[in-house]
Design a protein around this motif. Sequence first.
Motif, PDB file in Angstrom:
ATOM      1  N   GLY A   1      47.682  40.218  24.629  1.00  0.00           N
ATOM      2  CA  GLY A   1      47.416  38.797  24.438  1.00  0.00           C
ATOM      3  C   GLY A   1      46.740  38.160  25.630  1.00  0.00           C
ATOM      4  O   GLY A   1      46.479  36.953  25.622  1.00  0.00           O
ATOM      5  N   VAL A   2      46.447  38.951  26.669  1.00  0.00           N
ATOM      6  CA  VAL A   2      45.701  38.451  27.824  1.00  0.00           C
ATOM      7  C   VAL A   2      44.223  38.668  27.514  1.00  0.00           C
ATOM      8  O   VAL A   2      43.716  39.791  27.580  1.00  0.00           O
ATOM      9  N   CYS A   3      43.554  37.604  27.137  1.00  0.00           N
ATOM     10  CA  CYS A   3      42.175  37.706  26.641  1.00  0.00           C
ATOM     11  C   CYS A   3      41.206  37.139  27.677  1.00  0.00           C
ATOM     12  O   CYS A   3      41.166  35.925  27.900  1.00  0.00           O
ATOM     13  N   LYS A   4      40.459  38.026  28.303  1.00  0.00           N
ATOM     14  CA  LYS A   4      39.510  37.652  29.344  1.00  0.00           C
ATOM     15  C   LYS A   4      38.150  38.263  29.034  1.00  0.00           C
ATOM     16  O   LYS A   4      38.044  39.238  28.296  1.00  0.00           O
ATOM     17  N   ALA A   5      37.106  37.695  29.621  1.00  0.00           N
ATOM     18  CA  ALA A   5      35.762  38.238  29.451  1.00  0.00           C
ATOM     19  C   ALA A   5      35.623  39.541  30.227  1.00  0.00           C
ATOM     20  O   ALA A   5      36.341  39.785  31.205  1.00  0.00           O
ATOM     21  N   ALA A   6      34.672  40.377  29.783  1.00  0.00           N
ATOM     22  CA  ALA A   6      34.400  41.616  30.507  1.00  0.00           C
ATOM     23  C   ALA A   6      34.029  41.320  31.959  1.00  0.00           C
ATOM     24  O   ALA A   6      34.409  42.062  32.876  1.00  0.00           O
ATOM     25  N   SER A   7      33.317  40.234  32.187  1.00  0.00           N
ATOM     26  CA  SER A   7      32.915  39.879  33.547  1.00  0.00           C
ATOM     27  C   SER A   7      34.130  39.566  34.423  1.00  0.00           C
ATOM     28  O   SER A   7      34.093  39.780  35.645  1.00  0.00           O
ATOM     29  N   THR A   8      35.188  39.072  33.810  1.00  0.00           N
ATOM     30  CA  THR A   8      36.413  38.801  34.564  1.00  0.00           C
ATOM     31  C   THR A   8      37.051  40.098  35.033  1.00  0.00           C
ATOM     32  O   THR A   8      37.556  40.189  36.161  1.00  0.00           O
ATOM     33  N   ILE A   9      37.038  41.128  34.159  1.00  0.00           N
ATOM     34  CA  ILE A   9      37.560  42.432  34.566  1.00  0.00           C
ATOM     35  C   ILE A   9      36.754  42.947  35.760  1.00  0.00           C
ATOM     36  O   ILE A   9      37.315  43.455  36.741  1.00  0.00           O
TER      37      ILE A   9
END
Length: 232
Positions: free
Chosen positions: A145-153
Amino acid sequence: MTMEPSTYPDPDVRLARLAGAVGLSATWPPTEEFLDGLAERTGLHTHDLLLVADLPVPETAWLFDETAGASSSLVSRSLALPVSGRQLLRTRARCMTAPAGMLTPWKPRPHEQYPPGFGSLLVRMLALRNLNWSGTAKAMCLMSGVCKAASTIGAVGRGARPLDAEMLDGFAALFGVPFAVLAELTGVRPSVGSRELTPEVVDTAALIWEIRHLTWDQESQLTEYAEVLGRE
C-alpha cells in the motif's frame, strides 16, 4: 518522522545490527555458517547479506532477463490466491529454469550508480531480484500500500530522498521480512501505521525471489498458471 541516519556505518557494524535484531552473536569476518544462520533468522537471503557486508556476490546472481522481473499481473494474482494456490505457484516457479543463453549479466546504467547508504543498499538488494525502479514501485504498491513513483525509488537509492518509516514498510514487504529487522539495520524507527506482514505478502516476496532468473516468457506462463489457480 524519523529519517535515515546521516552516516552509513562500516559493514561489520551493519551485520552486527542484523545479528542483534535476531539474537545472534556477530562474527567478523563472517563465516558461511554465520551468514546462513543470519539469513534463516532474518528472512533475508545470503546474497542480500553479502551486499550488506560489502562482500562479493557470485556473478551468477546477476544473470537476468531484464525484460522480466515480477510483473504487476503476477504479483496481484499471487496475493489473491489462497495458501494452497500460493504453494502450488511457488512449486511451479522452483521447477522452472531459464534456457541456456537466455540470461545476461546485469550492468548498472549510469542512473543506477549509487553512493554508499542504506537507500542504495536496499535498492541494490531489489536489483538482485531483477526489480528495477518501475517494477519495485508497482510491486511495493500492491504488496504494502506504499505507492510511490519509480523516480522516488531511484531518489531513495541515490540518497536524494531520506529513507523513512513509510518507505521501509514498502521495502520490508518486498523482501518478506519483519519491519523490525530492517529498522535495526537502518536505524529508522517504525511509524504508527507500521504493521505486520500478512502470509500472502511473505509468500509473494518469496515468489519474487524464486523467479528472478526466469525469462519473460516463463514469467508469463507462471502468470497464466496463477490465473488458472485463482479460478479453481
